[in-house]
Design an enzyme around this catalytic site. Sequence first.
Site, PDB file in Angstrom:
ATOM      1  N   LYS A 195       0.831  -1.214   0.000  1.00 33.57           N
ATOM      2  CA  LYS A 195       0.000   0.000   0.000  1.00 33.57           C
ATOM      3  C   LYS A 195       0.863   1.262   0.000  1.00 33.57           C
ATOM      4  O   LYS A 195       0.608   2.191  -0.747  1.00 33.57           O
ATOM      5  CB  LYS A 195      -0.896   0.055   1.253  1.00 33.57           C
ATOM      6  CG  LYS A 195      -1.853  -1.090   1.412  1.00 33.57           C
ATOM      7  CD  LYS A 195      -2.808  -0.855   2.588  1.00 33.57           C
ATOM      8  CE  LYS A 195      -2.147  -0.747   3.953  1.00 33.57           C
ATOM      9  NZ  LYS A 195      -1.503  -1.973   4.422  1.00 33.57           N
ATOM     10  N   ARG A 224      -9.146   1.837   9.084  1.00 36.97           N
ATOM     11  CA  ARG A 224      -8.859   0.437   9.391  1.00 36.97           C
ATOM     12  C   ARG A 224      -9.996  -0.209  10.160  1.00 36.97           C
ATOM     13  O   ARG A 224      -9.929  -1.401  10.460  1.00 36.97           O
ATOM     14  CB  ARG A 224      -7.581   0.344  10.227  1.00 36.97           C
ATOM     15  CG  ARG A 224      -6.323   0.060   9.417  1.00 36.97           C
ATOM     16  CD  ARG A 224      -5.171   0.101  10.395  1.00 36.97           C
ATOM     17  NE  ARG A 224      -4.032  -0.666  10.067  1.00 36.97           N
ATOM     18  CZ  ARG A 224      -2.909  -0.149   9.527  1.00 36.97           C
ATOM     19  NH1 ARG A 224      -2.846   1.099   9.175  1.00 36.97           N
ATOM     20  NH2 ARG A 224      -1.859  -0.918   9.342  1.00 36.97           N
ATOM     21  N   ARG A 251      11.034  -7.040   4.874  1.00 40.12           N
ATOM     22  CA  ARG A 251      10.969  -5.652   5.351  1.00 40.12           C
ATOM     23  C   ARG A 251      11.528  -5.542   6.767  1.00 40.12           C
ATOM     24  O   ARG A 251      12.192  -4.560   7.099  1.00 40.12           O
ATOM     25  CB  ARG A 251       9.509  -5.177   5.317  1.00 40.12           C
ATOM     26  CG  ARG A 251       9.357  -3.723   5.637  1.00 40.12           C
ATOM     27  CD  ARG A 251       7.990  -3.220   5.250  1.00 40.12           C
ATOM     28  NE  ARG A 251       6.977  -3.535   6.234  1.00 40.12           N
ATOM     29  CZ  ARG A 251       5.691  -3.221   6.107  1.00 40.12           C
ATOM     30  NH1 ARG A 251       5.257  -2.633   5.014  1.00 40.12           N
ATOM     31  NH2 ARG A 251       4.831  -3.518   7.047  1.00 40.12           N
ATOM     32  N   ARG A 255      11.818  -2.515  11.345  1.00 34.87           N
ATOM     33  CA  ARG A 255      10.564  -2.092  11.968  1.00 34.87           C
ATOM     34  C   ARG A 255      10.258  -3.045  13.099  1.00 34.87           C
ATOM     35  O   ARG A 255      10.136  -4.243  12.899  1.00 34.87           O
ATOM     36  CB  ARG A 255       9.426  -2.119  10.936  1.00 34.87           C
ATOM     37  CG  ARG A 255       9.296  -0.813  10.209  1.00 34.87           C
ATOM     38  CD  ARG A 255       8.152  -0.853   9.256  1.00 34.87           C
ATOM     39  NE  ARG A 255       6.871  -1.184   9.865  1.00 34.87           N
ATOM     40  CZ  ARG A 255       5.705  -0.875   9.306  1.00 34.87           C
ATOM     41  NH1 ARG A 255       5.668  -0.220   8.173  1.00 34.87           N
ATOM     42  NH2 ARG A 255       4.580  -1.217   9.893  1.00 34.87           N
ATOM     43  N   ARG A 308      -0.794  -8.834  13.414  1.00 37.01           N
ATOM     44  CA  ARG A 308      -1.294  -7.744  12.564  1.00 37.01           C
ATOM     45  C   ARG A 308      -2.165  -8.285  11.429  1.00 37.01           C
ATOM     46  O   ARG A 308      -3.139  -7.644  11.039  1.00 37.01           O
ATOM     47  CB  ARG A 308      -0.125  -6.919  12.018  1.00 37.01           C
ATOM     48  CG  ARG A 308       0.499  -6.072  13.127  1.00 37.01           C
ATOM     49  CD  ARG A 308       1.850  -5.498  12.740  1.00 37.01           C
ATOM     50  NE  ARG A 308       1.769  -4.598  11.630  1.00 37.01           N
ATOM     51  CZ  ARG A 308       2.697  -4.501  10.688  1.00 37.01           C
ATOM     52  NH1 ARG A 308       3.759  -5.283  10.709  1.00 37.01           N
ATOM     53  NH2 ARG A 308       2.556  -3.636   9.725  1.00 37.01           N
TER      54      ARG A 308
HETATM   55  P1  AMP Z   1       1.138   0.800   9.023  1.00 39.85           P
HETATM   56  O1  AMP Z   1       2.458   1.431   8.721  1.00 39.85           O
HETATM   57  O2  AMP Z   1       0.011   1.420   8.217  1.00 39.85           O
HETATM   58  O3  AMP Z   1       1.160  -0.702   8.929  1.00 39.85           O
HETATM   59  O4  AMP Z   1       0.787   1.161  10.545  1.00 39.85           O
HETATM   60  C1  AMP Z   1       1.634   0.771  11.599  1.00 39.85           C
HETATM   61  C2  AMP Z   1       0.850   0.751  12.901  1.00 39.85           C
HETATM   62  O5  AMP Z   1       0.310   2.061  13.173  1.00 39.85           O
HETATM   63  C3  AMP Z   1      -0.370  -0.158  12.904  1.00 39.85           C
HETATM   64  O6  AMP Z   1      -0.042  -1.508  13.165  1.00 39.85           O
HETATM   65  C4  AMP Z   1      -1.197   0.474  14.025  1.00 39.85           C
HETATM   66  O7  AMP Z   1      -0.666   0.152  15.296  1.00 39.85           O
HETATM   67  C5  AMP Z   1      -0.977   1.960  13.792  1.00 39.85           C
HETATM   68  N1  AMP Z   1      -1.980   2.495  12.853  1.00 39.85           N
HETATM   69  C6  AMP Z   1      -1.752   3.029  11.613  1.00 39.85           C
HETATM   70  N2  AMP Z   1      -2.909   3.421  11.048  1.00 39.85           N
HETATM   71  C7  AMP Z   1      -3.886   3.119  11.921  1.00 39.85           C
HETATM   72  C8  AMP Z   1      -5.304   3.242  11.917  1.00 39.85           C
HETATM   73  N3  AMP Z   1      -5.963   3.767  10.871  1.00 39.85           N
HETATM   74  N4  AMP Z   1      -5.992   2.821  13.008  1.00 39.85           N
HETATM   75  C9  AMP Z   1      -5.362   2.311  14.071  1.00 39.85           C
HETATM   76  N5  AMP Z   1      -4.035   2.141  14.149  1.00 39.85           N
HETATM   77  C10 AMP Z   1      -3.300   2.539  13.089  1.00 39.85           C
END
Ligand code: AMP
Length: 192
Positions: free
Chosen positions: A13, A88, A127, A133, A144
Amino acid sequence: MRLVVLGPPGAGKGTQAVRLAERFACADVATGDIFRANVSEGTELGRAAQEYMDRGDLVPDEVVIAMVMDRLVESDCDGGFVLDGFPRTVNQAEALDRRLAELGTPLEAALSFDVTEEELLQRLAGRAAAQHRSDDAEQTIRHRLEVFAIKTRPLIDYYAHRGLLTNVDAIGPIEVVTKRILAALDGNRRPW
Ligand code: AMP
């Protein structure tokens, strides 16, 4: 263009959102990136988000929704946005719809990235090694993916019911996936 990008962690994404935002000359709003920046700067928002992120859980809706609603009224979003990682949950999607309705600028499309679980696990392990990360450790990855299946997958139906959903085969070279997305968006473009 006002677009949301849905898909499990590791679906690509982020990579595609950057390219689409460039292509449509609009803002790339990645909630995970905003949280990571706040964690590394040690802000209050970062402190509120970190424990959830480390566990691979979602940050509570009220925190994320407030953050995104503030972000969408910044001037770089005037020409539209690609939202990567938000919404989400159905609650987040409803809050987004309400806000965009108030602004008179509804969403134009929701892209759903399709990738097999096997491919996802491979990509995420790569990754974790490349970007260090903390949430890409194996047991956190699995968690996740579960969180995605339970909380985020229902959004696919949510947007399908609203006639906004576009499925994308997200396996293949980056440029090929971008071309597929652009072709699909063009094909779905509404006549207004
Ligand atoms: P991502 O980089 O989009 O995978 O986001 C990393 C982490 O940030 C996720 O695993 C959540 O802990 C938090 N996060 C990012 N976007 C959201 C969202 N829309 N709602 C809740 N938590 C989020």
